[in-house]
Write a protein that holds these residues in place. Structure first.
Motif, PDB file in Angstrom:
ATOM      1  N   ARG A  22       1.097  -1.529  -0.171  1.00  0.00           N
ATOM      2  CA  ARG A  22       0.509   0.080  -0.235  1.00  0.00           C
ATOM      3  C   ARG A  22       1.202   0.955   0.005  1.00  0.00           C
ATOM      4  O   ARG A  22       0.807   2.338  -0.929  1.00  0.00           O
ATOM      5  CB  ARG A  22      -0.135   0.063   1.514  1.00  0.00           C
ATOM      6  N   ARG A  23       2.131   1.132   0.686  1.00  0.00           N
ATOM      7  CA  ARG A  23       2.528   2.670   0.559  1.00  0.00           C
ATOM      8  C   ARG A  23       3.478   2.881  -0.591  1.00  0.00           C
ATOM      9  O   ARG A  23       3.577   3.651  -1.164  1.00  0.00           O
ATOM     10  CB  ARG A  23       3.634   2.481   1.912  1.00  0.00           C
ATOM     11  N   ALA A  24       3.938   1.072  -1.148  1.00  0.00           N
ATOM     12  CA  ALA A  24       5.064   1.257  -1.870  1.00  0.00           C
ATOM     13  C   ALA A  24       3.956   1.699  -3.472  1.00  0.00           C
ATOM     14  O   ALA A  24       4.231   2.717  -4.021  1.00  0.00           O
ATOM     15  CB  ALA A  24       5.316  -0.157  -2.479  1.00  0.00           C
ATOM     16  N   GLY A  29       1.919   7.324  -6.982  1.00  0.00           N
ATOM     17  CA  GLY A  29       1.178   7.804  -7.718  1.00  0.00           C
ATOM     18  C   GLY A  29       0.141   7.493  -6.945  1.00  0.00           C
ATOM     19  O   GLY A  29      -1.084   8.054  -7.472  1.00  0.00           O
ATOM     20  N   PHE A  30      -0.377   5.732  -6.762  1.00  0.00           N
ATOM     21  CA  PHE A  30      -1.445   5.614  -6.401  1.00  0.00           C
ATOM     22  C   PHE A  30      -2.404   5.707  -5.801  1.00  0.00           C
ATOM     23  O   PHE A  30      -1.903   5.173  -4.539  1.00  0.00           O
ATOM     24  CB  PHE A  30      -1.894   3.659  -6.876  1.00  0.00           C
ATOM     25  N   GLU A  31      -2.052   6.936  -5.263  1.00  0.00           N
ATOM     26  CA  GLU A  31      -3.051   7.333  -3.792  1.00  0.00           C
ATOM     27  C   GLU A  31      -4.371   7.732  -3.518  1.00  0.00           C
ATOM     28  O   GLU A  31      -4.822   7.595  -2.303  1.00  0.00           O
ATOM     29  CB  GLU A  31      -3.005   9.161  -3.881  1.00  0.00           C
ATOM     30  N   GLY A  32      -5.061   6.340  -3.609  1.00  0.00           N
ATOM     31  CA  GLY A  32      -6.709   6.058  -3.296  1.00  0.00           C
ATOM     32  C   GLY A  32      -6.732   4.679  -2.982  1.00  0.00           C
ATOM     33  O   GLY A  32      -7.674   4.173  -2.980  1.00  0.00           O
ATOM     34  N   VAL A  33      -5.684   4.389  -2.754  1.00  0.00           N
ATOM     35  CA  VAL A  33      -5.533   2.623  -2.496  1.00  0.00           C
ATOM     36  C   VAL A  33      -5.885   3.352  -0.454  1.00  0.00           C
ATOM     37  O   VAL A  33      -4.382   3.193   0.014  1.00  0.00           O
ATOM     38  CB  VAL A  33      -4.484   1.725  -2.592  1.00  0.00           C
TER      39      VAL A  33
END
Length: 79
Positions: A22-24, A29-33
């Motif tokens: 999740r942090r990776a 740039g995948f902020e919505g996870v």
């Protein structure tokens, strides 16, 4: 017959690998996870011809080896 076993951590058990993913994803740039749970899939080719017997055999495999039932849950699909 083919069997597919999906093993996941039980709800409430800290998923360190899932949190790292999740942090990776956030740093990419995948902020919505908001959450990630990571598990494993095990595929087995069985000599069994009876679906019920195959399910029981694979469940026994999970209980004895494939899953740590203290912290993991599993599901079995027979095809």
């Amino acid at each position: 017959m083919k069997a597919r076993v999906t093993v996941m951590l039980k709800t409430g058990v800290l998923d360190v690998q899932g949190e790292a993913v999740r942090r990776a994803l956030g740093t990419l740039g995948f902020e919505g996870v908001e959450a990630v749970r990571q598990g494993k899939v095990i595929e087995l080719d069985l000599a069994a011809t009876d679906k019920t017997a195959a399910e029981a055999e694979v469940a026994a495999m999970c209980e004895k080896l494939l899953a740590n039932t203290v912290i993991e849950k599993y599901s079995v699909e027979i095809a």
